[in-house]
Motif scaffolding. Structure first.
Motif, PDB file in Angstrom:
ATOM      1  N   LEU A 156       5.568  -3.407   1.126  1.00  0.00           N
ATOM      2  CA  LEU A 156       4.766  -4.726   0.850  1.00  0.00           C
ATOM      3  C   LEU A 156       3.312  -4.651   1.071  1.00  0.00           C
ATOM      4  CD1 LEU A 156       7.244  -7.164   3.133  1.00  0.00           C
ATOM      5  CD2 LEU A 156       7.379  -6.707   0.601  1.00  0.00           C
ATOM      6  N   THR A 157       2.923  -3.316   1.216  1.00  0.00           N
ATOM      7  CA  THR A 157       1.490  -3.147   1.484  1.00  0.00           C
ATOM      8  C   THR A 157       0.541  -3.397   0.322  1.00  0.00           C
ATOM      9  OG1 THR A 157       1.552  -0.950   1.511  1.00  0.00           O
ATOM     10  CG2 THR A 157       1.895  -1.935   3.744  1.00  0.00           C
ATOM     11  N   GLY A 158       1.244  -2.670  -0.773  1.00  0.00           N
ATOM     12  CA  GLY A 158       0.549  -2.337  -2.004  1.00  0.00           C
ATOM     13  C   GLY A 158      -0.525  -1.225  -2.172  1.00  0.00           C
ATOM     14  N   GLN A 159      -0.284  -0.569  -1.107  1.00  0.00           N
ATOM     15  CA  GLN A 159      -1.316   0.680  -0.608  1.00  0.00           C
ATOM     16  C   GLN A 159      -0.405   1.985  -0.664  1.00  0.00           C
ATOM     17  OE1 GLN A 159      -3.282  -0.010   2.825  1.00  0.00           O
ATOM     18  NE2 GLN A 159      -4.250  -1.861   2.245  1.00  0.00           N
ATOM     19  N   LYS A 160       0.631   1.894  -1.113  1.00  0.00           N
ATOM     20  CA  LYS A 160       1.833   3.201  -0.980  1.00  0.00           C
ATOM     21  C   LYS A 160       1.673   3.773   0.471  1.00  0.00           C
ATOM     22  CE  LYS A 160       1.497   4.011  -5.965  1.00  0.00           C
ATOM     23  NZ  LYS A 160       1.384   5.103  -7.054  1.00  0.00           N
TER      24      LYS A 160
END
Length: 242
Positions: A156-160
Motif C-alpha cells: 500500500l506504500t506505492g514505493q515498492k
C-alpha cells in the motif's frame, strides 16, 4: 598469278592458273578441285604448303600453371558467453480483494495477534487493523488478504517497499510456505509458516533501525475488533508456531 580460290555456293574451289610448277592438293597435282576441311595445298611439288580450314581452331599453347589458392585460415573462435538464466518476476496481475472469514496469526516481538476475518491492514497509523509503530512503516503499509485458496500481500506504500525473499512484489503477490516477508529494507521481517501464520525473524541483510529501536517495539498494541488478547501465554506461541 599461280592459283585462285573461288566460292561456289557453300563450297570452295581452287583453280590452277597455268602455273609453271603446278598446284598440288594432298600431294596430287590438280587443275581445279573442290577443297575439303583439312586439305594441304602445295604451290609446286616442293613449294610452300598451307592447310585449308573451314573452322578456326584454337592454338593449344602451353598454359602457365596457376598458383594454388592459399589455404584460408579458420576464423578464431570467440569464447562462448554463459547465458544467464532469467530471473522469475513476481506475479503482477492484480487479483480482487474481498472480505472472507479466514484466520491470520501474527507474532511480533512479545505480541501475538490473531484475526478471524480478512483482509487485514498493517501499518503505524491508528486506523490499521494491526498497528506497528515502526519508523520505517507508512500509516497504511501492507494488506493481507485471501483469494482462491492462497494468502496474498498487497503493498500500500506505492514505493515498492514490501519484499518477498528480498525481491519487491510490485503491487501484490501470493505467499508461499517459508517465504520471508520484509515490510521495508529496515524491517520488520516475518516468515510465513503456512495456514495464515506469520512469525517475526531477524534477517541478516536487514538494516538496523537506529539507537531508539527498542522504544519503537510495542508491548501492548492497540486492540481492534475481532482481535484476540495482545498478551498471549507461552502455550499459545507453542500452539501456533511450533
Amino acid at each position: 598469278k599461280h592459283a585462285e580460290i573461288v566460292r561456289e555456293g557453300n563450297r570452295f574451289k581452287i583453280l590452277d592458273k597455268n602455273s609453271t610448277n603446278g598446284t598440288y592438293i594432298n600431294g596430287k597435282k590438280i587443275g581445279e578441285a573442290f577443297l575439303k576441311d583439312g586439305d594441304v595445298i602445295a604451290f609446286a611439288e616442293t613449294g610452300p604448303k598451307v592447310s585449308f580450314l573451314t573452322q578456326m581452331r584454337e592454338s593449344r599453347g602451353v598454359s602457365e600453371p596457376q598458383a594454388a589458392p592459399a589455404p584460408q585460415q579458420p576464423a578464431p573462435r570467440l569464447p562462448e558467453q554463459p547465458v544467464a538464466e532469467p530471473v522469475p518476476e513476481p506475479e503482477t496481475e492484480e487479483v480482487p480483494v474481498g472480505h472472507i472469514r479466514m484466520p491470520l496469526v501474527v507474532q511480533y516481538g512479545p505480541t501475538l495477534r490473531s484475526f478471524k476475518e480478512l483482509p487485514v491492514v498493517i501499518g503505524k497509523g491508528s486506523r490499521c487493523d494491526f498497528v506497528l509503530p515502526h519508523p520505517a512503516l507508512c500509516d497504511r503499509h501492507l494488506q493481507i488478504f485471501f483469494w482462491q485458496g492462497r494468502y496474498y500481500v498487497k503493498d500500500l506504500t506505492g514505493q515498492k517497499a514490501v519484499r518477498i525473499n528480498q525481491s519487491p512484489i510490485g503491487v501484490q503477490a501470493p505467499l508461499n510456505t517459508d517465504d520471508d516477508l520484509s515490510l521495508s529494507p529496515q524491517g520488520p521481517t516475518f516468515r510465513f509458516l503456512g495456514e495464515g501464520r506469520l512469525m517475526e525473524v531477524e534477517h541478516p541483510d536487514q538494516v538496523p533501525e537506529g539507537p531508539d529501536t527498542g522504544k519503537d517495539r510495542p508491548v501492548k498494541p492497540e486492540t481492534t475488533p475481532g482481535a484476540s488478547d495482545p498478551k498471549p501465554s507461552p502455550s499459545l506461541f507453542k500452539r501456533f508456531f511450533q
